[in-house]
Design a protein around this motif. Sequence first.
Motif, mmCIF file in Angstrom:
data_model
loop_
_atom_site.group_PDB
_atom_site.id
_atom_site.type_symbol
_atom_site.label_atom_id
_atom_site.label_comp_id
_atom_site.label_asym_id
_atom_site.label_seq_id
_atom_site.Cartn_x
_atom_site.Cartn_y
_atom_site.Cartn_z
ATOM 1 N N GLU A 1 7.504 -11.442 -20.769
ATOM 2 C CA GLU A 1 6.464 -12.355 -20.249
ATOM 3 C C GLU A 1 6.969 -13.063 -18.988
ATOM 4 O OE1 GLU A 1 5.475 -15.079 -23.403
ATOM 5 O OE2 GLU A 1 4.721 -13.461 -24.681
ATOM 6 N N GLY A 2 8.241 -13.468 -18.986
ATOM 7 C CA GLY A 2 8.826 -14.124 -17.827
ATOM 8 C C GLY A 2 8.826 -13.212 -16.603
ATOM 9 N N ILE A 3 9.187 -11.956 -16.810
ATOM 10 C CA ILE A 3 9.182 -10.998 -15.696
ATOM 11 C C ILE A 3 7.765 -10.801 -15.178
ATOM 12 C CG2 ILE A 3 9.514 -8.565 -15.078
ATOM 13 C CD1 ILE A 3 11.967 -8.602 -17.001
ATOM 14 N N GLU A 4 6.840 -10.583 -16.113
ATOM 15 C CA GLU A 4 5.456 -10.294 -15.710
ATOM 16 C C GLU A 4 4.795 -11.474 -15.007
ATOM 17 O OE1 GLU A 4 3.826 -8.846 -19.398
ATOM 18 O OE2 GLU A 4 4.534 -6.794 -18.990
ATOM 19 N N SER A 5 5.187 -12.696 -15.363
ATOM 20 C CA SER A 5 4.613 -13.886 -14.726
ATOM 21 C C SER A 5 5.472 -14.376 -13.557
ATOM 22 C CB SER A 5 4.433 -15.004 -15.753
ATOM 23 O OG SER A 5 5.700 -15.459 -16.205
ATOM 24 N N ARG A 6 6.501 -13.618 -13.226
ATOM 25 C CA ARG A 6 7.447 -13.948 -12.149
ATOM 26 C C ARG A 6 8.174 -15.277 -12.395
ATOM 27 N NH1 ARG A 6 6.781 -10.031 -8.391
ATOM 28 N NH2 ARG A 6 4.723 -9.212 -7.971
ATOM 29 N N ASN A 7 8.291 -15.644 -13.660
ATOM 30 C CA ASN A 7 9.083 -16.821 -14.041
ATOM 31 C C ASN A 7 10.466 -16.287 -14.413
ATOM 32 O OD1 ASN A 7 10.331 -18.993 -15.284
ATOM 33 N ND2 ASN A 7 8.507 -19.649 -16.388
ATOM 34 N N TYR A 8 11.283 -16.085 -13.389
ATOM 35 C CA TYR A 8 12.553 -15.391 -13.597
ATOM 36 C C TYR A 8 13.576 -16.218 -14.364
ATOM 37 C CZ TYR A 8 10.401 -12.051 -10.461
ATOM 38 O OH TYR A 8 9.540 -11.144 -9.901
ATOM 39 N N GLU A 9 13.445 -17.530 -14.317
ATOM 40 C CA GLU A 9 14.324 -18.373 -15.127
ATOM 41 C C GLU A 9 14.040 -18.137 -16.614
ATOM 42 O OE1 GLU A 9 15.332 -23.081 -15.869
ATOM 43 O OE2 GLU A 9 14.453 -22.504 -13.952
ATOM 44 N N MET B 1 20.779 -0.599 -25.784
ATOM 45 C CA MET B 1 19.814 -1.690 -25.669
ATOM 46 C C MET B 1 20.367 -2.806 -24.780
ATOM 47 S SD MET B 1 17.730 -2.021 -29.277
ATOM 48 C CE MET B 1 19.100 -2.263 -30.366
ATOM 49 N N LEU B 2 21.635 -3.138 -24.944
ATOM 50 C CA LEU B 2 22.251 -4.153 -24.080
ATOM 51 C C LEU B 2 22.170 -3.729 -22.611
ATOM 52 C CD1 LEU B 2 25.454 -5.139 -26.104
ATOM 53 C CD2 LEU B 2 23.496 -6.618 -25.583
ATOM 54 N N TYR B 3 22.513 -2.474 -22.347
ATOM 55 C CA TYR B 3 22.461 -1.962 -20.977
ATOM 56 C C TYR B 3 21.042 -2.089 -20.414
ATOM 57 C CZ TYR B 3 22.420 1.346 -17.119
ATOM 58 O OH TYR B 3 22.245 1.919 -15.889
ATOM 59 N N GLN B 4 20.055 -1.711 -21.202
ATOM 60 C CA GLN B 4 18.668 -1.764 -20.741
ATOM 61 C C GLN B 4 18.211 -3.207 -20.490
ATOM 62 O OE1 GLN B 4 18.392 1.233 -19.568
ATOM 63 N NE2 GLN B 4 16.315 1.486 -20.307
ATOM 64 N N LEU B 5 18.623 -4.128 -21.352
ATOM 65 C CA LEU B 5 18.251 -5.534 -21.149
ATOM 66 C C LEU B 5 18.901 -6.082 -19.881
ATOM 67 C CD1 LEU B 5 18.368 -6.954 -24.788
ATOM 68 C CD2 LEU B 5 16.332 -6.549 -23.374
ATOM 69 N N ILE B 6 20.142 -5.706 -19.636
ATOM 70 C CA ILE B 6 20.826 -6.143 -18.413
ATOM 71 C C ILE B 6 20.111 -5.572 -17.195
ATOM 72 C CG2 ILE B 6 22.958 -5.935 -17.077
ATOM 73 C CD1 ILE B 6 24.434 -6.061 -19.866
ATOM 74 N N GLN B 7 19.729 -4.296 -17.267
ATOM 75 C CA GLN B 7 18.997 -3.664 -16.166
ATOM 76 C C GLN B 7 17.672 -4.390 -15.928
ATOM 77 O OE1 GLN B 7 21.717 -1.880 -14.961
ATOM 78 N NE2 GLN B 7 20.106 -0.575 -14.202
ATOM 79 N N SER B 8 16.972 -4.674 -16.995
ATOM 80 C CA SER B 8 15.685 -5.354 -16.896
ATOM 81 C C SER B 8 15.847 -6.724 -16.261
ATOM 82 C CB SER B 8 15.059 -5.484 -18.290
ATOM 83 O OG SER B 8 13.785 -6.055 -18.215
ATOM 84 N N ASN B 9 16.870 -7.443 -16.697
ATOM 85 C CA ASN B 9 17.113 -8.795 -16.183
ATOM 86 C C ASN B 9 17.575 -8.756 -14.727
ATOM 87 O OD1 ASN B 9 17.233 -11.567 -16.276
ATOM 88 N ND2 ASN B 9 19.058 -11.657 -17.540
ATOM 89 N N THR B 10 18.445 -7.823 -14.396
ATOM 90 C CA THR B 10 18.982 -7.731 -13.035
ATOM 91 C C THR B 10 17.902 -7.358 -12.025
ATOM 92 O OG1 THR B 10 21.148 -7.097 -13.897
ATOM 93 C CG2 THR B 10 20.704 -6.576 -11.588
ATOM 94 N N TYR B 11 17.110 -6.354 -12.372
ATOM 95 C CA TYR B 11 16.129 -5.826 -11.417
ATOM 96 C C TYR B 11 14.708 -6.339 -11.665
ATOM 97 C CZ TYR B 11 20.072 -2.944 -10.270
ATOM 98 O OH TYR B 11 21.325 -2.525 -9.906
ATOM 99 N N LYS B 12 14.561 -7.219 -12.667
ATOM 100 C CA LYS B 12 13.268 -7.822 -13.012
ATOM 101 C C LYS B 12 12.190 -6.756 -13.212
ATOM 102 C CE LYS B 12 15.252 -11.777 -12.736
ATOM 103 N NZ LYS B 12 16.327 -11.854 -13.708
ATOM 104 N N LYS B 13 12.562 -5.744 -14.003
ATOM 105 C CA LYS B 13 11.657 -4.657 -14.358
ATOM 106 C C LYS B 13 11.406 -4.720 -15.865
ATOM 107 C CE LYS B 13 11.760 -2.659 -10.250
ATOM 108 N NZ LYS B 13 10.681 -2.865 -9.343
ATOM 109 N N ALA B 14 10.152 -4.920 -16.228
ATOM 110 C CA ALA B 14 9.806 -5.074 -17.642
ATOM 111 C C ALA B 14 9.930 -3.770 -18.419
ATOM 112 C CB ALA B 14 8.394 -5.637 -17.777
#
Length: 130
Positions: free
Chosen positions: A39-47, A84-97
């Motif tokens: 939800e944070g990524i999709e709403s651009r609330n990166y914090e 799963m950890l790798y994917q979450l890090i990727q998602s967080n780093t590149y802000k890709k849901a």
Amino acid sequence: MIGNPYQKYQQSSVQSAPPGQLLVMLYDGAIRFTKAGIEGIESRNYEKANHNLQKAQAIIHELIASLNFDYPISNNLMQVYEYMLYQLIQSNTYKKAASANEVLGYLMELRESWAKAARVQTDQAGDQHG
């Protein structure tokens, strides 16, 4: 010290829960935080995204710590958790849901499997005592 009655109830629930139910509770938390991260990524609330995806990662680290390598399946679960950890890090780093959504699917599937196993364990324990 915990003053809130709900927090006291939560702490008591965790302390008295059987191991299978504790795993399900961990999965519930990981699912909740992953959804909030998405939800944070999709709403651009990166914090919000960062905060929640890191919490999901922390829970997956707890799942890794809970593995019992006396059972061969633990090696398979370790690989899944690391992915799963790798994917979450990727998602967080590149802000890709998309990466977090993939993890969410795995978490929900594993949660259901553990919930079924916990129910079977509870039913068997009830049969032995009844």
